[in-house]
Scaffold this active site. Sequence first.
Site, short mmCIF file in Angstrom:
data_model
loop_
_atom_site.label_atom_id
_atom_site.label_comp_id
_atom_site.label_asym_id
_atom_site.label_seq_id
_atom_site.Cartn_x
_atom_site.Cartn_y
_atom_site.Cartn_z
CB VAL A 95 -0.82 -0.04 1.13
CG1 VAL A 95 -1.46 1.44 0.57
CG2 VAL A 95 -1.75 -1.16 1.11
N PRO A 96 1.12 1.22 -1.63
CG PRO A 96 1.19 2.25 -3.43
CD PRO A 96 0.77 1.19 -2.57
CB CYS A 97 1.50 5.80 2.50
SG CYS A 97 3.29 4.54 3.61
CG HIS A 98 7.01 5.39 -1.50
ND1 HIS A 98 5.90 3.47 -1.24
CD2 HIS A 98 6.87 4.75 -2.77
CE1 HIS A 98 6.17 3.02 -2.56
NE2 HIS A 98 6.76 4.12 -3.80
#
Length: 170
Positions: A140-143
Amino acid sequence: MTDTSIRRADVATVATPIGPFTAIVDADGAVLASGWTADPAELTSVIHATLRPAELRQRDALGEVTRAVTAYHAGELTAIDAITVRQRSGEFLTHAWEVLRKVPAGEPVTYTEFAGLSGRPAATRAAANACARNAAALFVPCHRVLRIGGALGGFRWGLDAKRWLLAHEA
């Protein structure tokens, strides 16, 4: 209510260019938590109480999950997309995490844009909270969420890691 089917989970750590990456997966291989650490305790604390395993079994690898992590760090940016993730929270956070998985590599969005994509354009703080409470980093690419003007904002695994991930995806 506790989900009694998730009493044990498997954990493995793999070396990456930005440090050790650990994932915790449930019996069916869904990622419960992950991040750039060698300490599973850093991850178990962020797993929702109804999913938190009582016991972790150390493994050398986690099959598809480990292969996806290795492939992603080697340049196959979409390798993480098909990995199942299991997180629980309220309706907005759960939806926001699903939306976040659709933000393409190399196309970061602002917190404001992320709020809009999540259906609540005025809820920038709620969107930032979804990133902060995300237990399944990378998958879950919160970056991929930045402040207006391109500032990095925060990242549980450090701004150097976030900077590397964004450059890797550019």
